[in-house]
Write a protein that holds these residues in place. Structure first.
Motif, PDB file in Angstrom:
ATOM      1  N   MET A   1       0.842  -1.175   0.000  1.00  0.00           N
ATOM      2  CA  MET A   1       0.000   0.000   0.000  1.00  0.00           C
ATOM      3  C   MET A   1       0.884   1.234   0.000  1.00  0.00           C
ATOM      4  N   TRP A   2       0.270   2.393  -0.098  1.00  0.00           N
ATOM      5  CA  TRP A   2       0.990   3.663  -0.060  1.00  0.00           C
ATOM      6  C   TRP A   2       0.646   4.383   1.237  1.00  0.00           C
ATOM      7  N   ASP A   3       1.670   4.953   1.851  1.00  0.00           N
ATOM      8  CA  ASP A   3       1.487   5.735   3.067  1.00  0.00           C
ATOM      9  C   ASP A   3       1.929   7.159   2.765  1.00  0.00           C
ATOM     10  N   TRP A   4       1.098   8.122   3.132  1.00  0.00           N
ATOM     11  CA  TRP A   4       1.409   9.528   2.862  1.00  0.00           C
ATOM     12  C   TRP A   4       2.179  10.169   4.011  1.00  0.00           C
ATOM     13  N   GLY A   5       2.289   9.520   5.150  1.00  0.00           N
ATOM     14  CA  GLY A   5       3.103   9.997   6.266  1.00  0.00           C
ATOM     15  C   GLY A   5       2.750  11.387   6.744  1.00  0.00           C
ATOM     16  N   ASP A   6       3.571  11.898   7.652  1.00  0.00           N
ATOM     17  CA  ASP A   6       3.362  13.227   8.232  1.00  0.00           C
ATOM     18  C   ASP A   6       3.659  14.345   7.241  1.00  0.00           C
ATOM     19  N   GLU A   7       4.514  14.073   6.259  1.00  0.00           N
ATOM     20  CA  GLU A   7       4.916  15.104   5.309  1.00  0.00           C
ATOM     21  C   GLU A   7       4.082  15.116   4.042  1.00  0.00           C
ATOM     22  N   GLY A   8       3.188  14.147   3.880  1.00  0.00           N
ATOM     23  CA  GLY A   8       2.347  14.094   2.690  1.00  0.00           C
ATOM     24  C   GLY A   8       3.075  13.606   1.451  1.00  0.00           C
ATOM     25  N   ILE A   9       4.155  12.849   1.657  1.00  0.00           N
ATOM     26  CA  ILE A   9       4.919  12.301   0.544  1.00  0.00           C
ATOM     27  C   ILE A   9       4.631  10.798   0.483  1.00  0.00           C
ATOM     28  N   PRO A  10       4.078  10.304  -0.626  1.00  0.00           N
ATOM     29  CA  PRO A  10       3.721   8.887  -0.691  1.00  0.00           C
ATOM     30  C   PRO A  10       4.949   7.975  -0.690  1.00  0.00           C
ATOM     31  N   GLU A  11       4.879   6.912   0.115  1.00  0.00           N
ATOM     32  CA  GLU A  11       5.943   5.919   0.186  1.00  0.00           C
ATOM     33  C   GLU A  11       5.309   4.525   0.151  1.00  0.00           C
ATOM     34  N   PRO A  12       5.945   3.583  -0.545  1.00  0.00           N
ATOM     35  CA  PRO A  12       5.411   2.221  -0.530  1.00  0.00           C
ATOM     36  C   PRO A  12       5.703   1.555   0.818  1.00  0.00           C
ATOM     37  N   VAL A  13       4.682   0.932   1.381  1.00  0.00           N
ATOM     38  CA  VAL A  13       4.838   0.261   2.673  1.00  0.00           C
ATOM     39  C   VAL A  13       4.149  -1.102   2.646  1.00  0.00           C
ATOM     40  N   LEU A  14       4.617  -1.944   3.520  1.00  0.00           N
ATOM     41  CA  LEU A  14       3.985  -3.221   3.787  1.00  0.00           C
ATOM     42  C   LEU A  14       3.531  -3.213   5.228  1.00  0.00           C
ATOM     43  N   LEU A  15       2.352  -3.705   5.499  1.00  0.00           N
ATOM     44  CA  LEU A  15       1.898  -3.904   6.868  1.00  0.00           C
ATOM     45  C   LEU A  15       2.028  -5.391   7.145  1.00  0.00           C
ATOM     46  N   VAL A  16       2.827  -5.720   8.142  1.00  0.00           N
ATOM     47  CA  VAL A  16       3.144  -7.106   8.433  1.00  0.00           C
ATOM     48  C   VAL A  16       2.812  -7.395   9.885  1.00  0.00           C
ATOM     49  N   ARG A  17       2.291  -8.576  10.118  1.00  0.00           N
ATOM     50  CA  ARG A  17       1.992  -9.005  11.478  1.00  0.00           C
ATOM     51  C   ARG A  17       2.989 -10.097  11.852  1.00  0.00           C
ATOM     52  N   PHE A  18       3.725  -9.857  12.940  1.00  0.00           N
ATOM     53  CA  PHE A  18       4.638 -10.835  13.521  1.00  0.00           C
ATOM     54  C   PHE A  18       3.995 -11.306  14.816  1.00  0.00           C
ATOM     55  N   GLY A  19       3.317 -12.424  14.778  1.00  0.00           N
ATOM     56  CA  GLY A  19       2.565 -12.864  15.956  1.00  0.00           C
ATOM     57  C   GLY A  19       1.481 -11.854  16.246  1.00  0.00           C
ATOM     58  N   ALA A  20       1.502 -11.262  17.439  1.00  0.00           N
ATOM     59  CA  ALA A  20       0.503 -10.270  17.830  1.00  0.00           C
ATOM     60  C   ALA A  20       0.911  -8.849  17.453  1.00  0.00           C
TER      61      ALA A  20
END
Length: 126
Positions: A1-20
């Protein structure tokens, strides 16, 4: 997915679950040879080897790592420590902080309220 962060600049990110624990992994690009740029978690299960992380108090950080340096970036304040290169702790200041407080100052004079908690742990290449 894309995250716009605090600065409003899009970056590619992965959301991963490691256990809990949920971790946001920021990548350099969307190409197959992309490298990991940083890891971030606001999950209370995310802990350093010393046992601090999201939900820990500023007092606990100081007791664990010593005197912090506070850095402001895009109206967010991070606590950094000489003994933890590549790890910073974003503080949850809510309405108790006026943006720009640390800009143009020597920073060490400013102190967060002692009840301030860690919002996120941020791991990056120093």
């Amino acid at each position: 997915m894309w995250d716009w962060g605090d600065e409003g600049i899009p970056e590619p990110v992965l959301l991963v679950r490691f256990g809990a624990m949920e971790v946001r992994i920021t990548l350099d690009s969307t190409l197959p040879d992309s490298r990991v740029r940083s890891l971030l978690s606001s999950d209370v299960a995310a802990r350093t080897p010393e046992g601090v992380g999201p939900g820990s108090s500023v007092t606990e950080l100081q007791r664990t790592y010593g005197k912090p340096t506070y850095v402001e970036a895009e109206c967010a304040v991070f606590a950094t420590f000489k003994g933890t290169p590549g790890i910073s702790f974003r503080l949850d200041l809510l309405k108790n902080f006026e943006c720009g407080t640390l800009e143009g100052t020597d920073g060490p004079r400013w102190r967060p309220p002692p009840t301030t908690r860690v919002r996120e742990v941020f791991i990056y290449s120093p």
